[in-house]
Design a protein around this motif. Structure first.
Motif, mmCIF file in Angstrom:
data_model
loop_
_atom_site.group_PDB
_atom_site.id
_atom_site.type_symbol
_atom_site.label_atom_id
_atom_site.label_comp_id
_atom_site.label_asym_id
_atom_site.label_seq_id
_atom_site.Cartn_x
_atom_site.Cartn_y
_atom_site.Cartn_z
ATOM 1 N N LYS A 43 54.661 33.169 47.912
ATOM 2 C CA LYS A 43 53.651 32.588 46.684
ATOM 3 C C LYS A 43 52.969 33.527 46.052
ATOM 4 N N LYS A 44 52.434 34.750 47.047
ATOM 5 C CA LYS A 44 51.553 35.756 46.258
ATOM 6 C C LYS A 44 52.339 36.423 45.381
ATOM 7 N N ASP A 45 53.591 36.975 45.723
ATOM 8 C CA ASP A 45 54.434 37.693 44.752
ATOM 9 C C ASP A 45 54.714 36.953 43.514
ATOM 10 N N LEU A 46 55.049 35.619 43.653
ATOM 11 C CA LEU A 46 55.190 34.679 42.422
ATOM 12 C C LEU A 46 53.926 34.755 41.358
ATOM 13 N N ARG A 47 52.587 34.714 41.896
ATOM 14 C CA ARG A 47 51.171 34.663 41.260
ATOM 15 C C ARG A 47 51.254 36.227 40.637
ATOM 16 N N LEU A 48 51.531 37.117 41.358
ATOM 17 C CA LEU A 48 51.410 38.499 40.686
ATOM 18 C C LEU A 48 52.381 38.517 39.538
ATOM 19 N N LEU A 49 53.749 37.975 39.692
ATOM 20 C CA LEU A 49 54.852 38.003 38.519
ATOM 21 C C LEU A 49 54.233 37.098 37.403
ATOM 22 N N ASP A 50 53.688 36.141 37.693
ATOM 23 C CA ASP A 50 53.007 35.182 36.660
ATOM 24 C C ASP A 50 51.828 35.946 35.970
ATOM 25 N N GLN A 51 51.048 36.947 36.838
ATOM 26 C CA GLN A 51 50.016 37.511 36.054
ATOM 27 C C GLN A 51 50.605 38.417 35.016
ATOM 28 N N PHE A 52 51.617 39.068 35.174
ATOM 29 C CA PHE A 52 52.337 40.067 34.380
ATOM 30 C C PHE A 52 52.875 39.382 33.260
ATOM 31 N N TYR A 53 53.365 38.360 33.228
ATOM 32 C CA TYR A 53 53.645 37.593 31.873
ATOM 33 C C TYR A 53 52.844 36.518 31.485
ATOM 34 N N GLU A 58 56.877 32.503 25.688
ATOM 35 C CA GLU A 58 58.012 32.310 26.163
ATOM 36 C C GLU A 58 58.415 33.642 27.125
ATOM 37 N N LYS A 59 58.890 33.143 28.201
ATOM 38 C CA LYS A 59 59.079 34.218 29.198
ATOM 39 C C LYS A 59 60.463 34.961 28.976
ATOM 40 N N PRO A 60 60.487 36.248 29.110
ATOM 41 C CA PRO A 60 61.467 36.802 28.662
ATOM 42 C C PRO A 60 62.433 37.106 29.934
ATOM 43 N N GLU A 61 63.728 37.242 29.721
ATOM 44 C CA GLU A 61 64.956 37.170 30.552
ATOM 45 C C GLU A 61 64.580 38.021 31.959
ATOM 46 N N GLU A 62 63.863 38.989 31.617
ATOM 47 C CA GLU A 62 63.387 39.915 33.085
ATOM 48 C C GLU A 62 62.678 39.082 33.785
ATOM 49 N N TYR A 63 61.468 38.314 33.422
ATOM 50 C CA TYR A 63 60.774 37.266 34.111
ATOM 51 C C TYR A 63 61.693 36.602 34.975
#
Length: 96
Positions: A43-53, A58-63
């Protein structure tokens, strides 16, 4: 010597089901605190990923690829397969 053709007491299908039941039972008795901490890290890593984008609508394919990689990392699959098997009939030695 001492080889007899008899119907096995445990059929191969039944033996496989017994092994599967044993493995599931043994795994369910193992401590699971590691799983709770893994979910928290996920969950912590998902929050960090969401912060980047968060600035992009529209989220890119990398996301999506990174999100799938996190899922694979924190939700591993256990695959069990029989590598080699056989039926063994053992005889006790009585010296009486």
């Amino acid at each position: 010597d001492y080889c007899f053709t008899i119907s096995p007491m445990i059929k191969p299908e039944s033996g496989i089901k017994r092994m599967e039941h044993y493995l599931k039972d043994a795994a369910s008795k193992e401590p699971s605190d590691w799983a709770d901490s893994a979910i928290a890290r996920w969950k912590k890593d998902l929050r960090l990923l969401d912060q980047f984008y968060e600035q992009t609508e529209e989220k890119p394919e990398e996301y999506h690829l990174e999100k799938q990689a996190l899922k694979a990392l924190y939700q591993p699959k256990i695959h069990i397969q029989i590598e080699n098997g056989g039926l063994f009939f053992l005889q006790s030695n009585f010296s009486g």
